[in-house]
Design a protein around this motif. Structure first.
Motif, mmCIF file in Angstrom:
data_model
loop_
_atom_site.group_PDB
_atom_site.id
_atom_site.type_symbol
_atom_site.label_atom_id
_atom_site.label_comp_id
_atom_site.label_asym_id
_atom_site.label_seq_id
_atom_site.Cartn_x
_atom_site.Cartn_y
_atom_site.Cartn_z
ATOM 1 N N LEU A 176 3.880 9.956 -16.889
ATOM 2 C CA LEU A 176 3.371 8.665 -17.218
ATOM 3 C C LEU A 176 4.289 7.604 -17.467
ATOM 4 O O LEU A 176 4.199 6.227 -17.478
ATOM 5 C CB LEU A 176 2.301 8.603 -18.399
ATOM 6 C CG LEU A 176 1.243 9.515 -18.075
ATOM 7 C CD1 LEU A 176 0.187 9.522 -19.240
ATOM 8 C CD2 LEU A 176 0.319 9.101 -16.909
ATOM 9 N N SER A 197 0.844 -1.165 -0.134
ATOM 10 C CA SER A 197 -0.010 -0.004 -0.098
ATOM 11 C C SER A 197 0.896 1.377 0.052
ATOM 12 O O SER A 197 0.612 2.276 -0.759
ATOM 13 C CB SER A 197 -1.190 -0.065 1.246
ATOM 14 O OG SER A 197 -0.125 0.029 2.447
ATOM 15 N N LYS A 240 4.341 9.380 -10.415
ATOM 16 C CA LYS A 240 3.635 9.794 -11.801
ATOM 17 C C LYS A 240 2.994 11.274 -11.709
ATOM 18 O O LYS A 240 3.355 11.975 -12.750
ATOM 19 C CB LYS A 240 2.263 8.793 -12.001
ATOM 20 C CG LYS A 240 2.638 7.330 -12.438
ATOM 21 C CD LYS A 240 1.564 6.621 -12.801
ATOM 22 C CE LYS A 240 0.569 6.249 -11.724
ATOM 23 N NZ LYS A 240 -0.520 5.367 -12.439
ATOM 24 N N ARG A 241 2.759 11.747 -10.618
ATOM 25 C CA ARG A 241 2.282 13.046 -10.636
ATOM 26 C C ARG A 241 3.748 13.885 -10.679
ATOM 27 O O ARG A 241 3.564 15.275 -11.263
ATOM 28 C CB ARG A 241 1.661 13.517 -9.331
ATOM 29 C CG ARG A 241 0.482 12.969 -8.886
ATOM 30 C CD ARG A 241 -0.396 13.450 -7.759
ATOM 31 N NE ARG A 241 0.471 13.118 -6.624
ATOM 32 C CZ ARG A 241 0.181 12.174 -5.732
ATOM 33 N NH1 ARG A 241 -0.776 11.307 -6.208
ATOM 34 N NH2 ARG A 241 0.821 11.978 -4.690
ATOM 35 N N PHE A 260 4.189 5.135 -5.700
ATOM 36 C CA PHE A 260 4.327 5.342 -7.201
ATOM 37 C C PHE A 260 3.256 6.398 -7.805
ATOM 38 O O PHE A 260 3.456 6.840 -8.910
ATOM 39 C CB PHE A 260 3.640 3.894 -7.645
ATOM 40 C CG PHE A 260 3.607 3.537 -8.997
ATOM 41 C CD1 PHE A 260 4.845 3.705 -9.803
ATOM 42 C CD2 PHE A 260 2.203 3.308 -9.692
ATOM 43 C CE1 PHE A 260 4.791 3.368 -11.421
ATOM 44 C CE2 PHE A 260 2.309 3.216 -11.116
ATOM 45 C CZ PHE A 260 3.434 3.327 -11.885
ATOM 46 N N GLU A 261 1.895 6.550 -6.996
ATOM 47 C CA GLU A 261 1.130 7.732 -7.577
ATOM 48 C C GLU A 261 1.834 8.715 -7.458
ATOM 49 O O GLU A 261 1.639 9.675 -8.545
ATOM 50 C CB GLU A 261 -0.082 7.555 -6.861
ATOM 51 C CG GLU A 261 -1.009 6.192 -7.120
ATOM 52 C CD GLU A 261 -1.524 6.048 -8.709
ATOM 53 O OE1 GLU A 261 -1.458 7.348 -9.177
ATOM 54 O OE2 GLU A 261 -1.538 4.877 -9.128
ATOM 55 N N GLN A 262 2.752 9.025 -6.582
ATOM 56 C CA GLN A 262 3.493 10.229 -6.176
ATOM 57 C C GLN A 262 4.441 10.543 -7.354
ATOM 58 O O GLN A 262 4.630 11.589 -7.918
ATOM 59 C CB GLN A 262 4.025 10.525 -4.817
ATOM 60 C CG GLN A 262 4.714 11.702 -4.506
ATOM 61 C CD GLN A 262 5.414 11.739 -3.282
ATOM 62 O OE1 GLN A 262 5.201 10.685 -2.635
ATOM 63 N NE2 GLN A 262 5.975 12.912 -3.029
ATOM 64 N N SER A 282 3.860 1.439 -1.275
ATOM 65 C CA SER A 282 4.638 1.437 -2.555
ATOM 66 C C SER A 282 3.720 1.945 -3.743
ATOM 67 O O SER A 282 3.986 2.823 -4.577
ATOM 68 C CB SER A 282 5.032 -0.083 -3.001
ATOM 69 O OG SER A 282 6.031 -0.305 -2.207
ATOM 70 N N MET A 283 2.348 1.573 -3.493
ATOM 71 C CA MET A 283 1.174 2.196 -4.475
ATOM 72 C C MET A 283 1.205 3.558 -4.311
ATOM 73 O O MET A 283 0.832 4.430 -5.308
ATOM 74 C CB MET A 283 0.098 1.434 -4.110
ATOM 75 C CG MET A 283 0.155 -0.074 -4.555
ATOM 76 S SD MET A 283 0.287 -0.166 -6.529
ATOM 77 C CE MET A 283 -1.119 0.372 -7.219
ATOM 78 N N ALA A 284 1.162 4.255 -3.148
ATOM 79 C CA ALA A 284 0.987 5.466 -2.962
ATOM 80 C C ALA A 284 2.451 6.281 -3.164
ATOM 81 O O ALA A 284 2.120 7.564 -4.030
ATOM 82 C CB ALA A 284 0.965 5.815 -1.256
ATOM 83 N N CYS A 286 6.614 5.651 -16.102
ATOM 84 C CA CYS A 286 6.633 5.137 -14.554
ATOM 85 C C CYS A 286 6.416 3.719 -14.924
ATOM 86 O O CYS A 286 5.270 3.414 -15.483
ATOM 87 C CB CYS A 286 6.322 5.942 -13.605
ATOM 88 S SG CYS A 286 6.765 7.795 -13.387
ATOM 89 N N HIS A 287 7.060 2.865 -13.891
ATOM 90 C CA HIS A 287 6.443 1.384 -13.927
ATOM 91 C C HIS A 287 6.821 1.115 -12.391
ATOM 92 O O HIS A 287 7.910 1.489 -11.684
ATOM 93 C CB HIS A 287 7.241 0.758 -14.763
ATOM 94 C CG HIS A 287 6.668 -0.956 -14.777
ATOM 95 N ND1 HIS A 287 5.549 -1.223 -15.585
ATOM 96 C CD2 HIS A 287 7.089 -1.924 -14.004
ATOM 97 C CE1 HIS A 287 5.523 -2.570 -15.176
ATOM 98 N NE2 HIS A 287 6.408 -2.828 -14.741
#
Length: 783
Positions: free
Chosen positions: A367, A352, A362-363, A358-360, A354-356, A369-370
């Motif tokens: 895009l 969870s 991308k911002r 990862f979204e940061q 890491s997902m947060a 990113c992986h």
């Protein structure tokens, strides 16, 4: 040739470890198992000889038996029917099997030579045949992606058993992108490719850096640059020589009373040693200013979920690519794609969080990113979900040579094959495909469109041609007759074009189009650049543009006569060869240019085969290659002539006698190096070619030729003596094919020749030159 079992099996996501290496290690580490029919001395000529011997290798006291772990280093050549990169190898991306026929030359002869030039070489089976030179060309000129990882990522990957970091883990997966990859050309037409490849490189590793001669003289590194140029080809020779020596050592002492091979040279499949030579030659592509193939198209910047300041770490990695000590030289365009990876530790990190993060990412970074999810523990061979990760087929010659030397000197040398979890392999494949299809290729297509509209189209118009003429003639000055470029030239005094100059942009445009297989755009751009580089006297640029223009013209279909096309290609190759060798003293460039052109001309068939051999002779006369390359090239020229089909029942226009001559020359070269297995193959191929000639063309009337072939046969026979046999006799199979003078029917016999017996009668099957052939050496093209 593929075994029947392989034709029906479904390949696994990551296939089994190297078959050749594993079988050899089993044989070397224990007593060999008897094979059905092992007592038979004679075997079918259609059966691969080395594969028959793989399970019956002797226990010897050589370095091979002392270090069986090193056998995996030679997996690419130990089996003739398993060239590196084939569907049987353990490449993690080899999930698609080719359904095309084996590589063949295009139809056409000296009487109808235009047929082979109206289709693309990509429509032949050679494009999908692993180890074929055309397949190697397609997989060598591919986008390069640099890997720049933070310390925490390297620590995580080191814990998995990969000492060189993330680059070593990702490297094999780029050799074939999973699934079909759609690529659009300059006209917007899309085509799907199943064999698209990437080349992962380590950021900051400039071992293949080629400094311009002007800069090399200024900074005092001229001697070092010269040694680098020389070692580039000598290392290739040393690697192939080690593979040949390993095969000789492994199969010389076979437990069975038979010769290692009765096979000749395979016209359909490329010799694994020749394929290895080309692969190592192409894998050493220099990071040079005159071509951008080794320049990065993208850079992957990776951090892990362990990093306490991930965003700051990514900013630091980005800064290092532009300003750090590891940044690329000034002639490399710094505006390449940046791709960001977050490596999630599946065993020790919270998904969870890491997902947060990862979204940061991308911002902040867009895009590109992986999120790559990997297990941090090391995989063992005994784990249920463990799969082998083979070494890269596209390592440089220096890397492979260092591994081989380490295996010979280090007592505790371990098998370099690593294992990873299947979930990790699936995650990496997904990452490679997503980066290639969603970021890398669209970026290249966009750059091609922009550069073509803003730069190339202007140069191709009337105003652009006028500017080119003004530069060429230099109105008001005398630069045309001087030895330096005019003041209006963008060619820097240091020996390169700046990345933002029109010439450098157009060169990248042509290279991008070549890598994405838009041959028409690449050819037109290279052709335009040839004149500009010649006017600026940028001779290495001029040589490289002529080289790639010839390659694109050979691959692409075009409606022009064979004669016109051959003349155009020959002019390009001649300009490239002269500029590389004479003006720039670039042995690597000259060798790569002519050897690849030889193979592409051979695939065209017809008159292209004669031109291919003519260029091969030029390479031999120039002494660009060492002893190994010289022998391999003679073998290849024999195959070139053997692949030329004639017309009618008598095969008028074929080159069987010339093919046999080059096979004999190849055998002589191999005997001089004590490579008797390869020499025997060449002699068998010579017998085969001579047996296809009419009976009245035998060589029994030519005493010198008969004695020479008999001498070669005796030397090969002595070199292939079986150690376990008694001193009284040695078994050598000789296949004699003679034609009856009346009915010309083939008669085949197999003889057991006593040690020291003569073989001249067995060799007298056809002449090197018949009485009716009075054209002389000049007509045959041998000087």
């Amino acid at each position: 040739m593929q075994p029947h079992e392989d034709a029906v099996q479904t390949p696994s996501p990551v296939q089994s470890p190297p078959l050749a290496a594993s079988s050899i290690m089993r044989s070397l580490s224990g007593s060999p198992k008897p094979r059905p029919g092992a007592s038979s001395i004679l075997f079918s000529p259609t059966t691969d000889p080395l594969s028959q011997s793989e399970l019956s290798l002797p226990i010897r006291t050589s370095s091979t038996s002392r270090r069986p772990q090193s056998a995996s280093l030679f997996r690419s050549t130990i089996l003739n029917n398993t060239p590196p990169g084939s569907p049987r190898d353990a490449s993690p991306a080899s999930t698609v099997r080719s359904t095309r026929s084996p590589a063949r030359t295009m139809t056409g002869s000296i009487f109808a030579g235009t047929a082979g030039f109206k289709a693309s070489l990509l429509d032949t089976g050679a494009a999908d045949s692993p180890g074929d030179p055309l397949n190697l060309v397609l997989k060598s000129f591919v986008p390069h992606v640099a890997i720049h990882a933070s310390e925490d990522v390297d620590d995580l990957v080191n814990a998995k058993g990969f000492e060189k970091g993330l680059w070593e883990l990702l490297r094999p997966f780029g050799e074939r992108v999973m699934g079909k990859v759609n690529v659009r050309d300059s006209n917007g037409v899309s085509r799907a490719w199943e064999d698209f490849s990437l080349r992962f490189t380590k950021f900051g590793d400039h071992s293949n850096l080629q400094i311009p001669d002007a800069l090399a003289g200024l900074n005092g590194s001229e001697k070092q640059s010269g040694r680098a140029k020389e070692s580039l080809t000598t290392d290739v020779e040393k690697v192939v020589e080690r593979h040949l020596s390993f095969a000789e050592e492994a199969f010389r002492g076979t437990m069975e009373p038979q010769t290692p091979t009765r096979m000749g040279l395979d016209v359909e499949a490329t010799s694994p040693y020749y394929a290895l030579y080309l692969r190592r030659l192409l894998s050493g592509m220099p990071l040079a200013p005159h071509e951008s193939f080794a320049h990065p198209v993208a850079c992957v910047m990776a951090i892990s979920s362990r990093n306490p300041n991930p965003i700051e770490a990514l900013h630091r990695l980005y800064t290092e690519t532009r300003e750090g000590e590891k940044r690329y030289p000034v002639w490399v365009d710094g505006e390449y794609l940046r791709y960001y990876i977050l490596v999630h530790d599946e065993e020790n990190s919270d998904i969870s969080k890491s997902m947060a993060l990862f979204e940061q990412m991308k911002r902040n970074f867009g895009l590109h990113c992986h999120l790559l999810r990997l297990r941090s523990s090391e995989s063992a061979e005994t784990d249920d979900d463990s799969i082998p990760l083979p070494r890269s087929d596209w390592m440089t010659a220096a890397e492979e040579l260092a591994d081989i030397e380490e295996s010979e000197t280090k007592e505790d040398f371990e098998d370099p094959t690593r294992h990873i979890f299947e979930s990790d392999a699936t995650a990496i494949r997904t990452f490679v495909r997503e980066m290639a299809t969603q970021s890398l290729i669209p970026t290249m297509e966009r750059n091609i469109s922009v550069w073509n509209d803003q730069v190339a189209s202007k140069r191709k118009g009337i105003s652009g041609r006028f500017m080119s003429l003004s530069k060429r003639w230099a109105f008001g000055g005398s630069s045309r007759s001087s030895g330096i470029a005019s003041s209006s030239s963008n060619y820097d005094a240091s020996g390169f074009y700046r990345p933002d100059s029109p010439e450098a942009i157009m060169r990248r445009l042509a290279d991008f189009a070549f890598m994405l297989r838009d041959w028409k755009l690449a050819m037109s751009t290279y052709d335009l650049l040839r004149t500009d580089f010649q006017n600026d006297k940028a001779w290495k640029y001029h040589a490289a543009a002529n080289e790639m223009a010839a390659f694109a013209l050979l691959i692409m279909p075009q409606n022009m006569s064979s004669k016109t096309r051959i003349e155009t290609i020959n002019q390009m190759l001649d300009n490239a060869f002269y500029s590389y060798l004479t003006r720039c003293n670039s042995l690597y460039g000259a060798t790569r240019c002519i050897v690849l052109a030889l193979e592409l001309l051979r695939l065209r068939g017809g008159s292209g085969i004669d031109e291919a051999v003519r260029w091969g002779i030029k390479v031999l006369e120039s002494r660009l290659m060492g002893k190994i390359g010289d022998a391999l090239l003679k073998e290849r020229m024999a195959i070139c002539y053997a692949s030329k089909s004639g017309a009618g029942s008598q095969a008028w226009g074929s080159r069987r006698r010339k093919s046999a001559l080059w096979s004999v020359l190849g055998a002589e070269a191999w005997v001089a190096q004590e490579k008797y297995i390869q020499a025997q193959k060449c002699l068998n191929e010579a017998r085969k070619m001579y047996s296809l000639l009419p009976g009245e063309n035998g060589i029994q009337r030519f005493e010198v030729a008969s004695d020479f072939l008999a001498m070669l046969n005796d030397q090969v026979k002595q070199g292939l003596q079986v150690d376990l046999l008694g001193p009284e006799e040695s078994l050598v199979d000789v296949e004699e094919e003679t034609f009856d003078h009346d009915d010309r029917r083939t008669r085949r016999t197999s003889m057991i020749i006593p040690l020291g017996g003569t073989t001249a009668a067995g060799m007298e099957t056809a002449p090197l030159q018949s009485q009716g052939d009075v054209s002389g050496p000049s007509k045959d093209g041998f000087g």
